[in-house]
Design a protein around this motif. Structure first.
Motif, PDB file in Angstrom:
ATOM      1  N   LYS A   2      34.020  18.189  33.989  1.00 55.67           N
ATOM      2  CA  LYS A   2      34.539  18.161  32.713  1.00 55.67           C
ATOM      3  C   LYS A   2      36.106  18.588  32.471  1.00 55.67           C
ATOM      4  O   LYS A   2      36.950  17.934  31.675  1.00 55.67           O
TER       5      LYS A   2
ATOM      6  N   ASP B  74      38.506  16.323  30.094  1.00 60.27           N
ATOM      7  CA  ASP B  74      39.459  16.963  29.110  1.00 60.27           C
ATOM      8  C   ASP B  74      40.750  16.549  29.346  1.00 60.27           C
ATOM      9  O   ASP B  74      41.593  16.419  28.361  1.00 60.27           O
TER      10      ASP B  74
ATOM     11  N   LYS C 239      33.655  23.952  30.046  1.00 63.71           N
ATOM     12  CA  LYS C 239      32.695  23.421  28.886  1.00 63.71           C
ATOM     13  C   LYS C 239      31.656  22.495  28.891  1.00 63.71           C
ATOM     14  O   LYS C 239      31.659  21.328  29.012  1.00 63.71           O
TER      15      LYS C 239
ATOM     16  N   LYS D  78      32.378  23.066  21.621  1.00 61.72           N
ATOM     17  CA  LYS D  78      33.697  22.746  22.273  1.00 61.72           C
ATOM     18  C   LYS D  78      34.592  23.840  22.866  1.00 61.72           C
ATOM     19  O   LYS D  78      35.674  23.549  23.476  1.00 61.72           O
ATOM     20  N   SER D  79      33.999  25.006  22.758  1.00 59.74           N
ATOM     21  CA  SER D  79      35.058  26.219  23.213  1.00 59.74           C
ATOM     22  C   SER D  79      34.544  26.647  24.248  1.00 59.74           C
ATOM     23  O   SER D  79      35.165  27.659  24.738  1.00 59.74           O
ATOM     24  N   GLY D  80      33.486  26.471  25.406  1.00 61.17           N
ATOM     25  CA  GLY D  80      32.985  27.204  26.483  1.00 61.17           C
ATOM     26  C   GLY D  80      31.772  26.618  26.816  1.00 61.17           C
ATOM     27  O   GLY D  80      31.190  25.584  26.374  1.00 61.17           O
TER      28      GLY D  80
END
Lengths: 303, 396
Positions: A87, A91, A125, A207-209
């Motif tokens: 990931k 990203d 994520k 999308k935050s964790g």
């Protein structure tokens, strides 16, 4: 999503898993996996650590893949951190890809727990789906930290006069993961597909964790029941409050189904060979634990 | 013009790694490697390095994050030592068998028990058969230069294997020396961007990585892995030559030969002890003894033929190991050198030495004694017992 929308979503999305995998007849994990990956869709990389779904060929055999999307076999103890690395790469290059683990309870609550807890704390994520069939089923059903107290397993055997079985309570993994302050944690059941689809869609949007999804999957072969009872028993696990359907979004607990007026836990427990040796007292103790956990969950959801 | 700075070995490793522009770094602290992680975190926060860093919860996850990132196509770096490396063992073996060019610095540290944290390559040497490339450095300049060469070697299309750049904990990791730092643009030209073609997890090009694989196919993977190791053996010499042309420094490639051409007696060393050993070789030469030295740089692949060639005309040799091979009653490199000699039909009198375990000094006196012991072994076809060089002076 309402029920119709979830069914329409499934109707128009493609099965990402090979039709030829060799799961046991009546296996509800196979249905869970197909549903999860159907919703995750083609823009997904997923990992199947050692366990039932690896063993039945979802990663593939020799030069053939068991899936239409990129799939790999992480180690039993590192799915979360290996996926975190994948990931991080996507990203970095600015591509939004679903990076998903589909791991058994052995890989999640025992061996891979450290990596999972670390990834959850760091906010990697990824979407981590744990299929909980309460033990190491692919190696012949040894006990795990997720096995219910009292259960026969091949490493917690039962004597002819009914002594034995697992001595300790089941690790409460959904609650443990919820306490990691995740953006999203939910429990799911293959008897409640629209609920599952809705939660998978929510998971994709985070999308935050780290997202943790816990599925309770009674096992035909290991627990001892008939293959045509598979979904019925999944439903019963929810209706008895043994595996309640709830979700936690940024600390807010929500019950997806009322916990009031549950069916007696004995209706569920007595259906399995692995609990056959349990007496009324032991079942009553399980009922008491189940009730107190349901009460706690209701309180949390009322906050 | 390159810059010159005084720095310790961990900083040399961190700068060397940073100059190769890794995309993703994951590491976990362990003495004596910890400063590498801290230096890299500083480079990133100061904007000197554009990398994503994961502060993982264990070495197992450090190796897992970098293998995952490498599988997706990133250039990756990690560092560890000793117990940390041991905890990594499962994904460590897998990084090589997945043919992922992970670069990992190791500030070598003894293995417990007893509890210890001082230098020695027992950690990496104990996993030498896990399929990685392993290079051992003598000084801090060599660490920085080797780091740059390591990315080239690991990512070469004919190699595609992970690599350990190893250096003795404390002796190098924490000791400051003069180090030249090359120009970034020269390093960029030397280490081109990593573009994986052999393995990649990408939804645009779906691939199953590691299906259940039958033996006949696994054997094929092993054979190719072994061939890649042999390719690396040739390539390390070529890369070293190219590095010398570009940056003006050479380390001899797989091994360094020091005053070996006419040597009657040769001492084989590895790592930081080599400096003092060269000094005592010079002293022996001054006293009229024709002594030379072979420094083993790369242990995997093992440069057996090159070592045998360097030793073939001597009358006796000795190998000084800062490690043990349990069961052989010698050090590890000694057994590997003997195997190389036998495979090259060379039977030359020799002496196994063990020295400097647990980070003890290997002194000039130890090497003087070792050199004299080797000279005395000339003409003696009998096996020499293993000489422990640092026992008497400690009164053990």
């Amino acid at each position: 999503m309402n029920q119709r929308e979830t069914i329409e979503l499934l109707a128009r999305s493609e099965d990402q898993i090979s039709p030829g995998i060799s799961a046991c007849v009546g296996c509800n994990v196979e249905l869970t996996l197909r549903t999860c990956m159907q919703v995750m869709g083609p823009n997904t990389i997923f990992a199947i650590p050692p366990g039932c779904m690896g063993g039945v060929g979802v990663v593939g055999w020799d030069k053939q893949s068991g899936a239409k999307i990129p799939v790999f076999f992480p180690l039993l103890d590192n799915p979360a951190s290996m996926l975190a690395g994948i990931k991080m790469h996507y990203d970095r290059i600015g591509e939004d890809v679903n990076v998903v683990a589909f791991a058994g309870d052995g890989a999640s609550v025992d061996c891979g727990f450290q990596a999972l807890s670390g990834a959850a704390e760091r906010g990697d994520k990824i979407i981590y789906i744990c299929y909980d069939n309460e033990g190491y089923m692919n190696t012949g059903y040894q006990r795990s930290g997720s096995t219910t107290k009292g259960a026969w397993t091949s490493t917690t055997p039962v004597s002819k006069d009914g002594r034995g079985g697992k001595k300790q309570n089941k690790k409460d993994m959904p609650m443990i993961m919820a306490m990691h302050d995740l953006p999203y944690m939910a429990t799911m059941s293959p008897a409640f597909i629209p609920d599952m689809v809705t939660k998978l869609e929510k998971a994709k949007a985070v999308k935050s964790g780290l997202v943790y999804l816990h599925v309770y999957n009674p096992c035909v072969t290991g627990w001892g029941f008939k293959s045509d009872e598979s979904i019925e028993l999944c439903r019963l696990s929810v209706e008895t409050n043994y595996a309640p359907l709830f979700e936690v979004e940024n600390g807010k607990f929500t019950l997806n189904r009322s916990l009031d007026n549950p069916k007696p836990l004995a209706d569920f427990i007595k259906r399995f060979k692995k609990f056959r040796h349990l007496g009324d007292e032991e079942i009553a103790a399980l009922q008491e634990l189940c009730d107190s956990k349901a009460e706690r969950l209701k309180n949390l959801a009322s906050l | 013009m390159s810059k010159v700075q005084v720095m310790n070995g961990n900083m040399a490793a961190a700068i060397g790694a940073a100059m190769c522009r890794p995309d993703i770094i994951a590491a976990y602290p362990i003495t004596p490697q910890t400063p590498i992680v801290e230096y890299l975190a500083d480079f990133v926060i100061d904007g000197k390095l554009d990398a994503s860093v994961s502060e993982v919860e264990s070495e197992l996850s450090a190796m897992s994050v970098v293998t995952g990132a490498s599988l997706a196509g990133s250039r990756v770096f990690t560092a560890s030592a000793s117990q940390g490396l041991s905890l990594m063992y499962e994904p460590y073996f897998r990084a090589s068998t997945l043919r992922l060019p992970v670069v990992m610095a190791v500030a070598n540290r003894e293995m417990i028990s007893p509890q210890t944290l001082w230098g020695g390559p027992q950690d990496t040497l104990s996993v030498r058969d896990a399929g990685w490339l392993q290079i051992y450095c003598e000084d801090n300049q060599e660490i920085l230069d080797t780091m740059i060469m390591a990315f080239r070697l690991a990512e070469d299309k004919n190699v595609l294997l992970p690599i350990n750049v190893c250096f003795d904990g404390f002796y190098l990791s924490h000791m400051a020396e003069r180090v030249e730092i090359p120009e970034q643009e020269d390093v960029d030209a030397f280490v081109p961007k990593y573009v994986p073609e052999h393995i990649k997890l990408d939804p645009k090009k779906p691939m199953a990585v590691d299906p259940l694989t039958n033996g006949y196919l696994l054997a094929e993977y092993r054979l190719k892995h072994m061939m890649a190791q042999q390719n690396a053996l040739k390539l390390i010499d070529e890369i070293d030559e190219e590095y010398e042309k570009k940056f003006g420094r050479s380390y001899g490639g797989a091994i360094e030969e020091y005053k070996c051409e006419d040597a009657d007696y040769i001492i084989v060393t590895m790592g930081s002890m080599t400096g003092v050993a060269k000094d005592r070789v010079d002293a022996a030469r001054a006293a009229g003894k024709k002594v030379g030295l072979v420094k083993v740089r790369i242990v995997r692949p093992f440069p057996g033929d090159k070592i045998a060639n360097a030793l073939k005309n001597c009358k006796a040799f000795g190998v000084v190991d800062r490690n043990v091979s349990f069961g052989w009653n010698t050090g590890i490199i000694y057994e590997e050198v003997c195997a190389a000699m036998f495979r090259n039909n060379l039977l030359i009198p020799n002496v196994p030495f063990i020295a400097g375990l647990g980070g003890e000094d290997v002194t000039g006196e130890h090497f003087d004694y070792a050199i004299d012991t080797v000279i005395a072994q000339e003409g003696n076809a009998d096996k020499h017992y293993t000489v422990w060089l640092n026992r008497e002076d400690k009164g053990i």
